[in-house]
Design a protein around this motif. Structure first.
Motif, short mmCIF file in Angstrom:
data_model
loop_
_atom_site.label_atom_id
_atom_site.label_comp_id
_atom_site.label_asym_id
_atom_site.label_seq_id
_atom_site.Cartn_x
_atom_site.Cartn_y
_atom_site.Cartn_z
N ARG A 184 1.36 6.66 -6.87
CA ARG A 184 0.30 7.62 -7.18
C ARG A 184 0.77 9.05 -6.97
NH1 ARG A 184 -2.73 4.96 -3.56
NH2 ARG A 184 -3.12 2.88 -4.33
N ARG A 185 1.50 9.30 -5.86
CA ARG A 185 2.00 10.66 -5.59
C ARG A 185 2.99 11.08 -6.66
NH1 ARG A 185 2.76 8.96 -0.40
NH2 ARG A 185 4.99 8.94 -0.74
N ALA A 219 2.17 9.77 -17.42
CA ALA A 219 2.82 10.42 -16.29
C ALA A 219 1.86 11.34 -15.57
CB ALA A 219 4.03 11.23 -16.77
N GLY A 220 0.65 11.56 -16.10
CA GLY A 220 -0.32 12.44 -15.46
C GLY A 220 -0.37 13.77 -16.19
N GLU A 263 0.83 -1.21 0.00
CA GLU A 263 0.00 0.00 0.00
C GLU A 263 0.86 1.25 0.00
OE1 GLU A 263 -2.49 -0.48 3.39
OE2 GLU A 263 -3.68 -2.08 2.44
N ALA A 264 1.94 1.26 0.78
CA ALA A 264 2.84 2.41 0.81
C ALA A 264 3.51 2.61 -0.54
CB ALA A 264 3.90 2.23 1.90
N ALA A 286 1.11 11.86 -9.80
CA ALA A 286 0.33 13.08 -9.68
C ALA A 286 1.22 14.32 -9.72
CB ALA A 286 -0.47 13.07 -8.38
N ASP A 287 2.46 14.18 -9.28
CA ASP A 287 3.39 15.31 -9.31
C ASP A 287 3.98 15.54 -10.69
OD1 ASP A 287 2.97 15.78 -6.65
OD2 ASP A 287 4.76 14.71 -5.97
N GLY A 288 3.60 14.70 -11.64
CA GLY A 288 4.11 14.87 -13.00
C GLY A 288 5.53 14.38 -13.14
N GLY A 289 5.89 13.34 -12.42
CA GLY A 289 7.27 12.88 -12.42
C GLY A 289 7.58 11.89 -13.51
N GLY A 290 7.26 12.18 -14.76
CA GLY A 290 7.62 11.25 -15.84
C GLY A 290 8.58 11.91 -16.78
#
Length: 140
Positions: free
Chosen positions: A90-91, A106-107, A83-84, A94-98
């Motif tokens: 997901r974080r 990447a979001g 889960e962690a 969501a931060d656009g880290g691609g």
């Protein structure tokens, strides 16, 4: 090497294997003692002292008394770790880290998200207040 027969070499290897296996079991049990949430501090201290001072008897008694729930605690720990890890993914998404590649999951960027929020506001799907809250959250 001539004075050490082949059977003795196999016996020594078996002893070494059992010795290493014993330490793995001992560390597994000590880890399980400290991971257990249903045992208080005194219980953990008692089991630890018992397992360290009388290792053979302590390990066998621990396995008999609490061995059935060891697998459940291992499963719970694996689920918490998974889960962690999923939350981290997901974080990061969501931060656009691609960084490399073009738009491959990447979001959406902040500009895309703001455009979607503006579209939702103009169509009446969200109110002005909801738009401002979402915009503030996005830009924070």
């Amino acid at each position: 090497m001539d004075d050490y027969p082949l059977l003795n070499i196999f016996w020594t290897m078996l002893e070494l294997f059992v010795f290493i296996l014993w330490f793995f079991l001992l560390f597994k049990i000590i880890t399980d003692i400290f991971r257990s949430k249903d045992m208080g501090g005194w219980g953990k201290a008692g089991w630890t002292i018992f397992v360290i001072l009388l290792p053979l008897i302590g390990v066998l008694v621990y396995l008999i008394a609490r061995g059935g729930s060891m697998a459940q605690r291992d499963l719970e720990q694996a689920q918490r770790t998974d889960e962690a890890f999923q939350a981290y993914i997901r974080r990061a998404a969501a931060d656009g880290g691609g960084g490399s590649g073009g738009g491959g999951g990447a979001g959406p960027s902040h500009a895309d998200q703001l455009a979607k929020l503006a579209d939702l506001k103009t169509t009446g799907a969200i109110s002005e207040e909801e738009f401002q809250k979402a915009k503030a959250k996005l830009l924070a």
